[in-house]
Design a protein around this motif. Structure first.
Motif: not given
Length: 845
Positions: A290, A310, A312, A321, A325, A593
């Motif tokens: 993360e 991180p 995707w 995304t 991130d 997410s």
């Protein structure tokens, strides 16, 4: 008495069989190759490696010449577009390896496989690789490595509707095959008799093949092989030229700096560990990276620095995304100044590099300058998936891969993650990196350190904002405990909720978690497949848990590009009517997410607009896929995602909670109920459509009880009073990274004194307004949790050592009032028992 008709039996001198089937993401073996060996009575198919091309073997078995063709397995949960083109061609070719055509297709399904509904369209799409009539020549072969009774098999069939559908398509033809008992030849004879009976029913006709089609498939495979050989030669020639410059005296750097980027579940972190020859990056978590992580090592006489970033989702656009991130992926390039020698773009070989995968790579790489491609090597992971095929054959069979390797200057490498002791594959990768370095004008990818400072400043500002959000929500939590504290809790026998969110937000998963049952969909599925089919109308389910009747209604989700929400408004209105007399809570589902955009905020506002402004008092933001945070507090996501999400949280009076997708961790679900109960008490009951539909006379009468202005005035007075009391305490803000499970269980009392509630029932104690000093000494301890309103969910948090001895003695008793003795929960064992004892739980995320 009527005579029983017996099908005429006859003995075929030759049997031609094609084995087909899929693989499960849960790790169950497909059993196809082992089944082929058991039928032929000899180990002729390799079972320790993947079948990457159709293979044919023959043996004389029980007086018959038996030909068996084993085929590549597809992923049961994937559509056809996710199966590589090379696998598709090989599956097509299988029927041409046993001319003039197979007598039977054996669809191999392991006993115990969780055969959910999404497997049905996957099977339909893959069988379209053959001509029509496949089902007429198919027998479902249930493979097992242990004895299986007829009752157990029937239980499996009754459990899964998709499995029953397949059997119906195959004329209910099935056979159980114990692959571990190869000595039992009676099961082979019984299978042959069923094949012969099926052939007799088909009037002696086998599945015929077209010679023209067979030749076209063969020519296609040969063309791929020729192009692959040509590409391999070109790559080797390019490498020899670059190696010559190194051998001629151009010395590579002794310290190589590498950055790894790529999709989630591409085995990126695992590849980093193989390169560094040590466990530098975590690989035992659904969300392995993360934050950017840095590893160092000395490998093959080279000092290495590897940055893992991180991942995707492979089918996410850059717009999908989330901001935290994207920020971390950008940041990865600045963590090995003055810049990386190589960017390893990690791509897994276990699924096709289809159009959505290609788009995701192209868009995420666009976050860097165009120069990044001159320093990029495509690192293909899960090389074992190739089997006997070459990487060049795989490249030549897929347009997306052709684009990818051409974009990176024909630089690529294959890593076999299952053979991490093979040092040669790592040494060869380092040599390719040095060769790329020798061929580039710039020794490394140059980064703009000014932009790096901006990214770090933005991250620092977001962390400060996260602390402020945390501090504010913790103070709000303590105020609500003071305002609505006491021993009494809302005595409800029913609790009604409506789930609202975009498609693939995890609404179904959340509904399952809340009801402790898989009623909205399978919990074990990967995120991108859980809501793949979606719903077009509102769905309602309920469960009785410890005497509390919980009703959950899931409203259809909106598409990210959807502008017109008229039909959705109707469905949301219908959702509310399905839980009459009104929902206690609107759970606005937001997946961590994914990005939360202005369009998402607008959609929520438009859908709730018919219910009036007061509906927001009944709303709670339910963050799903909390495991995406790993060790991050939810407040960092809120702070970093942008104004749209922050506005949504503010509209909901900073009421939020986090759920991850682990079905077996129940404490986080139980911690959601106190927040809903407190909201019920604060709002004096459930949401009622009377709030927007009452007549003018009714409104006048209602205003006599409590006007909106009076509500706001009293609310503000009490909040101001509590803020002054808290300010006098001068309490420090807890560290924002350390998190623990929520331990409070206090509910909020009325904010309107003794006025009757909208539901006609009083839910609060007469002792609602306790003394501030008493409150501060009991419930208003310095919070040890990151909050929303109380806390982030226990499973998402990194649980610290929490001293529970300072809690009042009646805390556990109050916990039990949420769910009586029928529900018992422990964080350590993460178990829950309900009065639905007939349910057999065997799913996990």
């Amino acid at each position: 008495m009527a005579c029983q008709h017996k099908e005429p039996s006859y003995h075929l001198p030759e049997l031609r069989i094609v084995l087909i089937g899929g693989k499960s993401i849960r790790g169950e073996l497909s059993h196809k190759s082992a089944t082929g060996n058991a039928i032929l009575g000899k180990k002729v198919f390799e079972t320790k490696r993947r079948t990457a091309q159709s293979e044919v073997n023959q043996q004389d078995v029980h007086g018959r010449r038996v030909t068996v063709v084993d085929t590549p397995a597809w992923w049961w949960h994937y559509p056809l577009e996710n199966t590589s083109k090379l696998d598709q061609i090989e599956i097509k070719n299988s029927v041409h390896l046993c001319p003039p055509g197979p007598h039977a297709f054996l669809l191999v399904i392991p006993v115990g496989l969780i055969f959910c509904d999404i497997f049905k369209p996957s099977l339909e799409e893959h069988l379209k690789l053959f001509d029509k009539g496949v089902f007429d020549h198919t027998i479902v072969l249930f493979s097992t490595d242990a004895p299986c009774s007829d009752q157990s098999l029937q239980y499996e069939i009754n459990t899964w509707p998709a499995l029953r559908w397949i059997l119906q398509q195959c004329g209910n033809r099935k056979h159980v095959f114990n692959i571990s008992n190869s000595q039992d030849r009676s099961q082979v004879i019984a299978l042959f008799e069923k094949i012969e009976a099926m052939n007799a029913k088909n009037a002696g006709n086998f599945y015929s093949t077209d010679a023209v089609t067979g030749k076209a498939v063969k020519d296609q495979l040969e063309a791929i092989s020729e192009k692959a050989a040509k590409r391999f030669a070109e790559v080797q020639y390019q490498r020899r030229k670059l190696r010559a410059s190194i051998d001629g005296g151009k010395t590579p750097p002794a310290h190589l700096r590498l950055v790894m980027v790529g999709a989630q579940w591409s085995a990126k972190s695992s590849a980093g560990n193989i390169i560094l020859k040590k466990d530098a990056f975590s690989v035992y978590h659904r969300r392995t990276t993360e934050y950017c992580e840095i590893g160092h090592s000395v490998v093959a006489h080279r000092h290495l620095t590897v940055v893992d970033s991180p991942g995707w989702f492979y089918n996410h656009t850059l717009q999908d995304t989330c901001e935290m991130d994207k920020s971390e992926i950008k940041r990865s390039m600045y963590l090995c100044p003055p810049g990386p020698h190589a960017i390893l773009l990690v791509v897994g070989l276990s699924s096709a590099f289809n159009a959505s995968y290609q788009r995701a790579v192209q868009e995420h790489m666009s976050m860097f300058s165009e120069e990044v491609w001159n320093h990029t090597i495509v690192l293909f992971t899960r090389g074992d998936w190739l089997g006997t095929k070459t990487m060049e054959e795989r490249i030549e069979s897929e347009k997306g891969l052709l684009w990818l390797v051409e974009r990176s200057g024909n630089r690529y490498h294959v890593l076999n993650n299952t053979n991490n002791r093979d040092e040669k594959q790592v040494t060869e990768l380092l040599e390719k990196i040095e060769e790329m370095w020798a061929g580039n004008r710039e020794p490394h990818f140059r980064v703009d350190m000014g932009q790096a400072q901006q990214i770090e400043a933005k991250k620092e500002a977001e962390q400060k904002m996260a602390k402020k959000i945390m501090q504010m929500t913790q103070r709000q939590s303590r105020m609500l405990k003071e305002l609505f504290g006491g021993d009494e809790r809302p005595r409800l026998t029913h609790l009604r909720m409506v789930l609202i969110g975009r498609k693939e937000s995890g609404k179904s998963m959340a509904g399952n978690r809340i009801l402790f049952e898989d009623v909205f969909g399978p919990n074990w599925m990967k995120k991108e497949f859980l809501d793949q089919t979606g719903i077009s109308t509102a769905v309602k389910h309920h469960n009785d848990i410890g005497g509390l009747n919980i009703t959950v209604v899931e409203a259809p989700g909106w598409d990210k590009n959807m502008i017109e929400t008229g039909w959705l408004k109707s469905e949301v209105l219908h959702s509310v009517s399905m839980c009459a007399p009104g929902p206690h809570a609107f759970l606005l589902v937001v997946p961590i997410s994914k990005a939360f955009t202005e369009r998402d905020l607008t959609a929520v506002e438009e859908l709730l607009e018919p219910f009036g402004e007061t509906v927001w008092r009944h709303c709670l933001v339910l963050f799903t896929w909390g495991d995406w945070l790993k060790h991050r507090p939810i407040e960092e996501y809120i702070a970093g995602e942008g104004k749209a999400l922050q506005q949504l949280v503010e509209k909901c009076r900073n009421e939020y909670h986090v759920l991850n997708c682990n079905f077996y961790i129940h404490q986080e679900v139980l911690d959601l109920f106190p927040k809903i109960y407190r909201m019920v008490a604060k709002n004096k009951g459930h949401y009622s459509t009377m709030e927007v539909s009452m007549t003018k006379m009714q409104k006048v009468a209602r205003q006599a009880l409590l006007t909106e202005e009076e509500w706001n005035r009293r609310e503000q007075e009490l909040i101001d009073h509590m803020l002054r009391a808290i300010a006098l305490e001068n309490e420090p803000v807890p560290p924002h990274v350390k998190m623990a499970a929520s331990l409070d269980g206090v509910f909020v009392p009325s904010m309107s004194g003794d006025l009757p509630s909208e539901a006609g029932t009083t839910f609060w104690s007469q002792r609602a307004h306790a003394k501030v000093s008493e409150w501060l000494n009991t419930w208003a301890r310095p919070s040890e949790v990151t909050s929303g309103v109380d806390s982030m969910s226990a499973s998402v948090s990194c649980v610290e050592n929490v001293d529970e001895s300072s809690l009042p003695d009646d805390n556990q008793q109050q916990k039990r009032r949420i769910f009586p003795e029928k529900v018992q929960t422990t964080i350590d064992n993460a178990t829950v028992s309900t009065n639905t004892g007939h349910t057999k739980r065997r799913y996990s995320c």
